[in-house]
Design a protein around this motif. Structure first.
Motif, short mmCIF file in Angstrom:
data_model
loop_
_atom_site.label_atom_id
_atom_site.label_comp_id
_atom_site.label_asym_id
_atom_site.label_seq_id
_atom_site.Cartn_x
_atom_site.Cartn_y
_atom_site.Cartn_z
N HIS A 169 52.49 0.78 46.87
CA HIS A 169 52.13 0.09 48.11
C HIS A 169 51.03 0.88 48.83
N GLU A 170 50.13 0.17 49.52
CA GLU A 170 49.02 0.86 50.18
C GLU A 170 49.49 1.84 51.25
N ASN A 171 50.68 1.60 51.80
CA ASN A 171 51.26 2.54 52.77
C ASN A 171 52.51 3.21 52.19
N SER A 172 52.44 3.51 50.91
CA SER A 172 53.59 4.08 50.21
C SER A 172 54.11 5.35 50.89
N GLU A 173 55.46 5.44 50.96
CA GLU A 173 56.10 6.63 51.50
C GLU A 173 56.57 7.58 50.41
N ALA A 174 56.07 7.38 49.19
CA ALA A 174 56.48 8.23 48.06
C ALA A 174 56.17 9.70 48.34
N GLU A 175 57.17 10.55 48.07
CA GLU A 175 57.03 11.99 48.30
C GLU A 175 57.22 12.79 47.02
N VAL A 176 58.08 12.30 46.13
CA VAL A 176 58.46 13.07 44.94
C VAL A 176 58.36 12.21 43.70
N ILE A 177 57.68 12.73 42.69
CA ILE A 177 57.69 12.14 41.35
C ILE A 177 58.26 13.18 40.41
N GLY A 178 59.27 12.80 39.64
CA GLY A 178 59.96 13.74 38.76
C GLY A 178 59.19 14.06 37.50
N ALA A 179 59.59 15.14 36.86
CA ALA A 179 58.97 15.57 35.61
C ALA A 179 59.03 14.46 34.57
N ALA A 180 57.92 14.27 33.86
CA ALA A 180 57.82 13.31 32.75
C ALA A 180 58.11 11.88 33.18
N ALA A 181 57.91 11.57 34.47
CA ALA A 181 58.26 10.25 34.98
C ALA A 181 57.54 9.13 34.25
N PHE A 182 56.28 9.36 33.84
CA PHE A 182 55.50 8.33 33.15
C PHE A 182 54.96 8.84 31.81
N ALA A 183 55.60 9.83 31.26
CA ALA A 183 55.16 10.40 29.99
C ALA A 183 55.29 9.39 28.86
N GLU A 184 54.37 9.48 27.91
CA GLU A 184 54.38 8.66 26.69
C GLU A 184 54.25 7.17 26.98
N CYS A 185 53.64 6.81 28.10
CA CYS A 185 53.29 5.41 28.38
C CYS A 185 51.90 5.20 27.79
N VAL A 186 51.85 4.88 26.52
CA VAL A 186 50.61 4.99 25.75
C VAL A 186 49.57 3.91 26.08
N LEU A 187 49.98 2.85 26.82
CA LEU A 187 49.02 1.82 27.20
C LEU A 187 48.60 1.90 28.66
N LEU A 188 49.16 2.85 29.39
CA LEU A 188 48.83 2.99 30.80
C LEU A 188 47.37 3.41 30.95
N LYS A 189 46.61 2.62 31.73
CA LYS A 189 45.17 2.83 31.80
C LYS A 189 44.73 3.57 33.06
N ALA A 190 45.48 3.41 34.15
CA ALA A 190 45.05 4.02 35.42
C ALA A 190 46.28 4.47 36.21
N PHE A 191 46.09 5.51 37.00
CA PHE A 191 47.18 6.02 37.83
C PHE A 191 46.57 6.63 39.09
N SER A 192 47.13 6.25 40.23
CA SER A 192 46.68 6.78 41.51
C SER A 192 47.84 7.51 42.17
N VAL A 193 47.70 8.79 42.41
CA VAL A 193 48.77 9.60 43.00
C VAL A 193 48.90 9.24 44.48
N PRO A 194 50.10 8.81 44.93
CA PRO A 194 50.28 8.45 46.35
C PRO A 194 49.96 9.62 47.27
N SER A 195 49.49 9.31 48.45
CA SER A 195 49.01 10.34 49.37
C SER A 195 50.10 11.29 49.83
N GLY A 196 51.36 10.87 49.79
CA GLY A 196 52.45 11.74 50.22
C GLY A 196 52.98 12.65 49.14
#
Length: 501
Positions: A169-196
């Motif tokens: 979300h454009e106003n995401s409140e995300a603070e923590v992403i765990g280890a390997a949360a998106f690992a081995e997603c071999v078709l994932l093309k883009a990723f934007s780290v939330p500002s928090g």
């Protein structure tokens, strides 16, 4: 007579012609058919349908109607609309940082390709996605996180082989992403780290071989080991003999790698915040390195095996030193850890054979196992414990103990029990440990080797955060002479977690 016969004949003829009509109007007992489509409805076009008599064919009813989306394999067969499966996901009630809400715990009965983690459920916020909730899912092609999601657990989307899109979300409140949360997603093309999110965890995007667009922000303070391993499609900038990833306002945010390993000196750009994993690994000729103020973290193996590096001045802004960061820097003789540094990783100075002097800051919060193993440092010994610290407080961190002790009272000025500090066979007979009021951290595995441990005594419990309990027999835990939550503490907990306050 002729005229009479003619009139009767005409009347009979008219009656015969009218007979079917009269029968259909008044004599047929209509049998209603099922609805029959004249124009078939879809999710976007109204349809027309009729009911007719199955005997005479008369039209008995007519209406316009519409239909909902018809989903197959996650998309509407009529209009192509993506199916969102949030109503089919599995949830559990949780409390996160004092806020009550929900956690997504699994895929549930959904067969959606596109998953939306909603902002609310039953009027309460959806705060988290549990670790491994979508582990190895083979259906999800996209996931959208609602505004209230604060945490994404370890390996939550690990191995989602057809996942192509991740949107916050454009106003995401995300603070923590765990280890390997998106690992081995071999078709994932883009990723934007939330500002928090300030910490990119270990292996977060490891093996995302299609990833070609990674958007960072200036608030990122550290990056975990192998976080971007295998992400070879990302376009890095090259300057002054090194590779960088940056944000719009900080182009040299992350120094990934020095290209020429034969360098003898290097000056890190002024806007660099993070020295990446193994960035200078094996630069055996490197004698001088200039780190600017503003550098926040040294990642794992950052300067490992820089065997000619005899001295280094760490910036006052430095917050963490990763595992093996200076391992095998055999020429390094002394080092001052800045006041801002809170974390020193596992074997950070392993085999720094000439290292004989160190100043640790009072701000230290965690110390990894064997952080100073095989160095020339002298420990401060007191009452069976071995300590490292600084001139003002040589008892700052308990790193080891003497052999064969049965009871240990930690020095009153000690703040940190290092990871695995009492984990070796020397502590096999240890039965009692007393902690002073200044202790803020019990390291992970601090008591792992204490098979005979019966008693752990705290001077105070105020502010302590205790890990989840599981397995094995209980030990007694006391605050001074008062039992405290004795049924909630296990040897497994002491072995596998660290407590802090």
């Amino acid at each position: 007579m002729y005229k009479l016969l003619k009139t009767l004949f005409l009347s009979l003829l008219i009656a015969c012609l009218l007979l079917p009509t009269l029968a259909s109007c008044g004599k047929c007992k209509h049998k209603e058919s099922e609805w029959v489509d004249e124009i078939e409805a879809t999710c976007s076009v109204a349809g027309t349908r009729v009911k007719k008599c199955t005997e005479c064919g008369a039209e008995l009813d007519r209406e316009q109607y519409s239909t909902n989306h018809l989903y197959e394999e996650g998309a509407c067969i009529y209009c192509g609309r993506t199916q969102y499966g949030s109503e089919f996901l599995e949830y559990a009630e949780i409390t996160f940082d004092g806020e009550e809400g929900y956690e997504v715990i699994g895929y549930g009965n959904s067969n959606a390709k596109a998953v939306e983690i909603p902002a609310l459920r039953n009027g309460k916020p959806v705060l988290s996605v549990r670790a491994r909730a979508f582990y190895n899912n083979e259906k999800i092609t996209s996931v959208t996180f609602g505004k209230n999601v604060k945490k994404i657990g370890e390996s939550a989307f690990y191995g989602c082989k057809v996942l192509e899109s991740v949107t916050f979300h454009e106003n995401s409140e995300a603070e923590v992403i765990g280890a390997a949360a998106f690992a081995e997603c071999v078709l994932l093309k883009a990723f934007s780290v939330p500002s928090g999110v300030s910490v990119i965890p270990a292996q977060m995007l490891r093996g995302c071989t299609a990833l070609n667009a990674l958007t960072l922000h200036s608030g990122i303070t550290s990056i975990g080991e192998s976080a971007l391993e295998g992400c070879d499609a990302i376009t890095y900038s090259e300057e002054n003999g090194a590779k960088y990833l940056g944000a719009a306002d900080v182009p040299h945010l992350l120094l990934l790698e020095v290209i020429d390993k034969s360098i003898t000196s290097f000056t890190v750009p002024a806007d660099t915040r993070i020295i990446g994993t193994a960035a200078f690994l094996g630069c055996t000729a490197l004698e001088a390195i200039t780190l600017p103020e503003g550098v926040l973290s040294l990642s794992s193996y950052a300067f490992a095996a820089c065997t000619a590096l005899a001295e280094i001045s760490l910036p006052s802004t430095l917050q963490s030193i990763g595992a093996y960061a200076f391992a095998e820097c055999a020429a390094l003789t002394d080092i001052v850890i800045p006041a801002a540094t809170a974390h020193i990783g596992e074997r950070a100075f392993y085999k720094c054979l000439a290292l004989s002097a160190i100043q640790l800051p009072s701000s230290i919060k965690t110390m990894g196992v064997f952080a100073f193993l095989q160095t020339a440092l002298s420990y401060t010994e007191w009452n069976g414990g071995k300590y490292l610290g600084n001139t003002e407080n040589p008892y700052l961190v308990l790193v080891d103990t003497a052999s064969g002790i049965t009871a240990l009272t930690v020095h009153d000025r000690t703040r940190v029990i290092a990871n695995d500090a009492l984990a070796d066979s020397d502590c096999a007979e240890l039965r009692s440990v007393t902690l002073g009021a200044d202790v803020i951290t019990l390291g992970a595995g601090a008591f792992a080797g204490c098979a005979a441990l019966e008693e752990l005594i705290f001077s105070t419990t105020e502010g302590w955060r205790v890990a989840t309990v599981y397995g094995e027999s209980k030990i007694g835990v006391k605050v001074e002479d008062t039992p405290w939550n004795a049924e909630a503490i296990t040897k497994s907990e002491l072995k596998n977690y660290y407590w802090y306050r």
